[in-house]
Write a protein that holds these residues in place. Structure first.
Motif, PDB file in Angstrom:
ATOM      1  N   SER A  52       1.038  -0.844  -0.271  1.00 20.24           N
ATOM      2  CA  SER A  52      -0.006   0.049   0.200  1.00 20.24           C
ATOM      3  C   SER A  52       0.302   0.935  -0.295  1.00 20.24           C
ATOM      4  O   SER A  52       2.275   1.054   0.703  1.00 20.24           O
ATOM      5  CB  SER A  52      -0.586  -0.151   1.304  1.00 20.24           C
ATOM      6  N   CYS A  53       0.172   2.141  -0.332  1.00 21.49           N
ATOM      7  CA  CYS A  53       0.731   3.935  -0.728  1.00 21.49           C
ATOM      8  C   CYS A  53       2.434   3.614  -0.267  1.00 21.49           C
ATOM      9  O   CYS A  53       3.090   4.107  -0.270  1.00 21.49           O
ATOM     10  CB  CYS A  53       1.300   3.713   1.069  1.00 21.49           C
ATOM     11  N   SER A  54       1.966   3.131  -2.304  1.00 16.11           N
ATOM     12  CA  SER A  54       3.209   3.396  -2.744  1.00 16.11           C
ATOM     13  C   SER A  54       3.381   5.434  -3.885  1.00 16.11           C
ATOM     14  O   SER A  54       2.805   5.063  -5.327  1.00 16.11           O
ATOM     15  CB  SER A  54       3.425   2.584  -3.984  1.00 16.11           C
TER      16      SER A  54
ATOM     17  N   GLY B  81      -4.939  -0.029  -1.220  1.00 16.57           N
ATOM     18  CA  GLY B  81      -5.252   0.891  -1.399  1.00 16.57           C
ATOM     19  C   GLY B  81      -3.698   2.095  -2.068  1.00 16.57           C
ATOM     20  O   GLY B  81      -2.529   2.034  -1.275  1.00 16.57           O
ATOM     21  N   ASP B  82      -4.032   3.242  -2.704  1.00 20.79           N
ATOM     22  CA  ASP B  82      -2.543   4.459  -2.468  1.00 20.79           C
ATOM     23  C   ASP B  82      -1.350   3.915  -3.592  1.00 20.79           C
ATOM     24  O   ASP B  82      -1.316   3.954  -2.795  1.00 20.79           O
ATOM     25  CB  ASP B  82      -2.532   5.112  -1.583  1.00 20.79           C
ATOM     26  N   TYR B  83      -2.120   3.487  -4.743  1.00 27.22           N
ATOM     27  CA  TYR B  83      -1.284   2.802  -5.660  1.00 27.22           C
ATOM     28  C   TYR B  83      -0.520   3.649  -6.350  1.00 27.22           C
ATOM     29  O   TYR B  83       0.464   3.611  -6.398  1.00 27.22           O
ATOM     30  CB  TYR B  83      -2.367   1.683  -6.528  1.00 27.22           C
ATOM     31  N   ILE B  84      -1.322   4.735  -6.484  1.00 26.35           N
ATOM     32  CA  ILE B  84      -0.573   6.208  -6.871  1.00 26.35           C
ATOM     33  C   ILE B  84      -0.543   6.953  -5.855  1.00 26.35           C
ATOM     34  O   ILE B  84      -1.647   7.182  -5.067  1.00 26.35           O
ATOM     35  CB  ILE B  84      -1.183   6.494  -8.878  1.00 26.35           C
ATOM     36  N   TYR B  85      -0.429   8.338  -6.245  1.00 26.14           N
ATOM     37  CA  TYR B  85      -1.045   9.415  -5.533  1.00 26.14           C
ATOM     38  C   TYR B  85      -0.887  10.702  -6.490  1.00 26.14           C
ATOM     39  O   TYR B  85      -0.434  10.967  -7.762  1.00 26.14           O
ATOM     40  CB  TYR B  85       0.840   9.831  -4.457  1.00 26.14           C
ATOM     41  N   GLU B  86      -2.707  11.259  -6.650  1.00 27.29           N
ATOM     42  CA  GLU B  86      -2.665  11.862  -7.312  1.00 27.29           C
ATOM     43  C   GLU B  86      -1.467  13.547  -6.955  1.00 27.29           C
ATOM     44  O   GLU B  86      -1.773  14.255  -8.298  1.00 27.29           O
ATOM     45  CB  GLU B  86      -3.995  12.312  -6.770  1.00 27.29           C
TER      46      GLU B  86
ATOM     47  N   ASP C 289      -7.505   6.720  -0.823  1.00 28.15           N
ATOM     48  CA  ASP C 289      -8.449   7.434  -1.221  1.00 28.15           C
ATOM     49  C   ASP C 289      -7.527   8.736  -2.465  1.00 28.15           C
ATOM     50  O   ASP C 289      -7.661   9.142  -3.731  1.00 28.15           O
ATOM     51  CB  ASP C 289      -8.271   8.558  -0.123  1.00 28.15           C
ATOM     52  N   HIS C 290      -6.112   8.160  -2.638  1.00 26.18           N
ATOM     53  CA  HIS C 290      -4.836   8.863  -3.545  1.00 26.18           C
ATOM     54  C   HIS C 290      -5.685   8.131  -4.955  1.00 26.18           C
ATOM     55  O   HIS C 290      -5.296   8.862  -5.727  1.00 26.18           O
ATOM     56  CB  HIS C 290      -4.127   8.865  -2.618  1.00 26.18           C
ATOM     57  N   GLU C 291      -6.170   7.743  -5.079  1.00 29.83           N
ATOM     58  CA  GLU C 291      -6.582   7.143  -6.654  1.00 29.83           C
ATOM     59  C   GLU C 291      -7.562   8.048  -7.081  1.00 29.83           C
ATOM     60  O   GLU C 291      -7.619   8.111  -8.143  1.00 29.83           O
ATOM     61  CB  GLU C 291      -7.236   5.431  -6.608  1.00 29.83           C
TER      62      GLU C 291
ATOM     63  N   GLY D 287      -4.315  -0.551   5.347  1.00 33.98           N
ATOM     64  CA  GLY D 287      -3.015   0.466   4.777  1.00 33.98           C
ATOM     65  C   GLY D 287      -3.076   1.446   5.242  1.00 33.98           C
ATOM     66  O   GLY D 287      -3.660   1.749   6.270  1.00 33.98           O
ATOM     67  N   ASP D 288      -3.043   2.180   4.450  1.00 37.85           N
ATOM     68  CA  ASP D 288      -3.261   4.196   4.816  1.00 37.85           C
ATOM     69  C   ASP D 288      -1.946   4.223   5.684  1.00 37.85           C
ATOM     70  O   ASP D 288      -1.841   5.901   5.404  1.00 37.85           O
ATOM     71  CB  ASP D 288      -5.032   4.026   5.270  1.00 37.85           C
ATOM     72  N   ILE D 289      -1.791   3.563   6.498  1.00 39.09           N
ATOM     73  CA  ILE D 289      -1.333   4.780   7.656  1.00 39.09           C
ATOM     74  C   ILE D 289       0.314   4.762   7.950  1.00 39.09           C
ATOM     75  O   ILE D 289       0.706   5.460   9.003  1.00 39.09           O
ATOM     76  CB  ILE D 289      -1.680   4.350   8.337  1.00 39.09           C
ATOM     77  N   HIS D 290       1.301   4.095   6.631  1.00 32.17           N
ATOM     78  CA  HIS D 290       2.130   4.265   6.342  1.00 32.17           C
ATOM     79  C   HIS D 290       3.224   3.829   8.029  1.00 32.17           C
ATOM     80  O   HIS D 290       3.775   4.159   8.026  1.00 32.17           O
ATOM     81  CB  HIS D 290       2.777   5.581   5.874  1.00 32.17           C
ATOM     82  N   SER D 291       2.644   3.230   8.325  1.00 31.94           N
ATOM     83  CA  SER D 291       3.403   2.163   9.327  1.00 31.94           C
ATOM     84  C   SER D 291       2.684   1.051   9.797  1.00 31.94           C
ATOM     85  O   SER D 291       1.765   0.513   9.152  1.00 31.94           O
ATOM     86  CB  SER D 291       3.173   3.006  10.854  1.00 31.94           C
TER      87      SER D 291
HETATM   88 FE   LIG Z   1      -1.253   6.588   1.607  1.00 33.01          FE
END
Ligand SMILES: [Fe+2]
Length: 529
Positions: free
Chosen positions: A159-161, A186-191, A243-245, A423-427
């Motif tokens: 997640s979160c790349s 999730g957050d496969y891309i960042y907008e 969300d960042h998709e 995922g999502d929380i970067h930890s």
């Molecule tokens: Fe993220």
């Protein structure tokens, strides 16, 4: 770093198409050549394993970052036919199926080929051909027959790349673990475009996408990364989004910027379509429709495991108390400052998905019931400077009534070995999921494992470590590392390694295991291994 050409060489692919000699056209041996570039520049992918097949993906893009919105990926014109082959061996000698697939012009000339007629529970290799061009050879997996005994399965979670925040060494190490499956949470891309923190590379168009051409090029740029492309080529995927998709902290039709919902829905429709165009999703199940996309689904692997893959964004109620000044998207609220947090009418999954999940879990006969989804589920009590307890409104902490309802279902229906992946929380987190988080004596009904980010910046460690005293159900937390999770499943236990890379800014980053957690059959709650 393994480059694209290395992958081609390792896969045994005969370089053709863009690399074929010009005289081939005259000889007629190889058929028409592709003008402009390699049509398979974005590689191949497989997903949604079923007992008799899977979905195969590619997208024709000889000019993958084309700035011409009228020719996405450098393609124009109508649908195009492609050839495909599926073999029992990686050398593509024992071909068991060949046929034609369609690159759909309406979906940026992407291919979503639903393959059937294969044997259950084994790997296959595949490739696409178009004229003289051949795709890289990919590997895909069929699932065992429903209820068939399965002794083990290895899956990994990513997640979160954020492309700008680092190189995708995590994806390279993940592929090297040879998992049967990879789950993108999730957050496969960042907008957004990073403006505050250091970056190692830039999003190609240097602007936040809001339209279909913009989102298409964002996905294309990520898929041009050789580590991500190689991962998709070698491991079948199950995917959901966060969300960042689309946009940071959006909820259903609500953007974080208080946009007019109708206007935001147009942007969301573009983002959802681009997501579909780039993911190995089953078109008979998931297809953009009037700006929506029915992403959630259930995927069984014999008698061992069933994945329920959730959609945590499309149907949720708007974040509680969103209308306060400067409060677009997620923020911290207390029960006193925001009674809306516990409003029983608010819903995280939406009524249809919530009912579907409850029914799925209730009738599952699998040993392990894995719920793969985007954001932290465990309660996280954040001790504020004034001593009060706050909750983050954008994850399940902002929807405690929905969380309680799901955990009550797991408890009441005696769902076997419920394991939540987030995922999502970067930890990294390992959590007991309590039936009632407000009662410390409440039983643990499920386990939660949270992967860190592939590259995205972590949470402030000291601040969050300081919250742990108020959260005894948290068995492990560390936000200082980027990486992923890999889980080995047997009937007896699920053993999960938290895999950390040395430095996301180093394309050759090394890998180490930060911690191992075990969930034993019949004993909810992860235990340090
Ligand atoms: Fe993220």
């Amino acid at each position: 770093m393994v480059g694209r050409r290395d992958f081609l060489r390792m896969s045994g692919v005969i370089l053709a198409g863009a690399f074929a000699p010009a005289c081939a056209r005259q000889s007629g041996v190889l058929g028409p050549l592709w003008p402009g570039g390699d049509p398979f520049s974005l590689g191949v992918a497989s997903g949604e394993p079923a007992p008799d097949g899977f979905v195969l993906w590619t997208r024709l893009a000889p000019d993958p970052l084309s700035k011409d919105p009228g020719s996405p990926g450098g393609m124009s014109g109508g649908d195009l036919g492609l050839g495909y082959e599926i073999a029992r061996d990686e050398g593509m000698r024992d071909v068991v199926q060949r046929g034609s697939a369609t690159a759909e012009a309406a979906f940026a000339h992407s291919v979503h080929l639903e393959v059937t007629g294969l044997e259950p529970g084994r790997p296959y290799w595949y490739r696409f051909t178009s004229g003289a061009a051949q795709s890289p050879i990919g590997r895909a997996l069929t699932a065992p027959a429903p209820g068939a005994p399965l002794a083990k399965l290895r899956f990994a979670c990513a997640s979160c790349s954020n492309y700008e925040a680092g190189y995708f060494a995590s994806y390279r190490h993940l592929a090297a673990e040879n998992p049967d499956l990879v789950l993108f949470l999730g957050d496969y891309i960042y907008e957004y475009i990073e403006t505050k923190r250091p970056t190692v590379r830039k999003h190609s168009d240097d602007v936040e996408p809001t339209t279909l051409p913009g989102y298409r090029n964002r996905y294309a740029q990520y898929r041009l990364d050789s580590d991500l492309q190689n991962l998709h080529g070698s491991v079948s995927a199950l995917v959901t989004w966060d969300d960042h998709e689309v946009q940071n902290d959006y909820a259903d039709r609500w953007s974080q910027d208080f946009d007019d919902p109708e206007h935001f829905l147009q942007r969301r429709a573009a983002a959802y379509q681009a997501f579909y165009e780039h993911m190995p999703l089953r078109p008979s199940r998931v297809r953009p429709r009037s700006g929506s996309l029915d992403l959630y689904g259930r995927f069984g692997f014999g008698d061992l495991l069933e994945f329920s893959v959730l959609d945590g964004r499309q149907y949720r109620s708007r974040e509680a108390c969103y209308a306060k000044p400067d409060h677009g998207g997620g923020h911290v609220e207390t029960d006193a400052s925001c009674p809306e947090l516990r409003d029983p009418h608010r819903n995280y999954l939406g009524p249809a998905q919530e009912s579907w999940l409850a029914a799925s879990l209730s009738k599952s006969r699998a040993r392990w019931n894995v719920i793969a989804q985007d954001v932290l589920m465990a309660q996280l009590r954040e001790r504020l400077p004034d001593g009060k307890i706050g909750f983050w409104t954008d994850d399940w902490n902002g929807y405690p009534v929905s969380r309680r309802k799901l955990l009550q279902t797991i408890h009441d229906q005696r769902v076997q070995n419920a394991l939540v992946l987030s995922g999502d929380i970067h930890s990294f987190w390992a959590n007991d999921l309590k039936l009632d988080f407000d009662d410390p004596r409440s039983p643990t009904v499920a386990s939660e494992l949270v992967g860190t980010s592939i590259t995205s910046y972590g949470l402030p460690y000291d601040r969050f470590a300081g919250y742990l005293a108020d959260n005894p159900h948290v068995r492990f937390f560390d936000s200082r590392w980027r990486g992923y999770m890999v889980s080995d499943v047997t009937p007896e236990r699920v053993t999960t390694r938290f895999q950390a890379i040395s430095n996301p800014q180093d394309p050759n980053a090394a890998l180490s295991t930060l911690a191992t957690f075990v969930v034993e059959d019949g004993k909810p709650g992860p235990v340090r291994g």
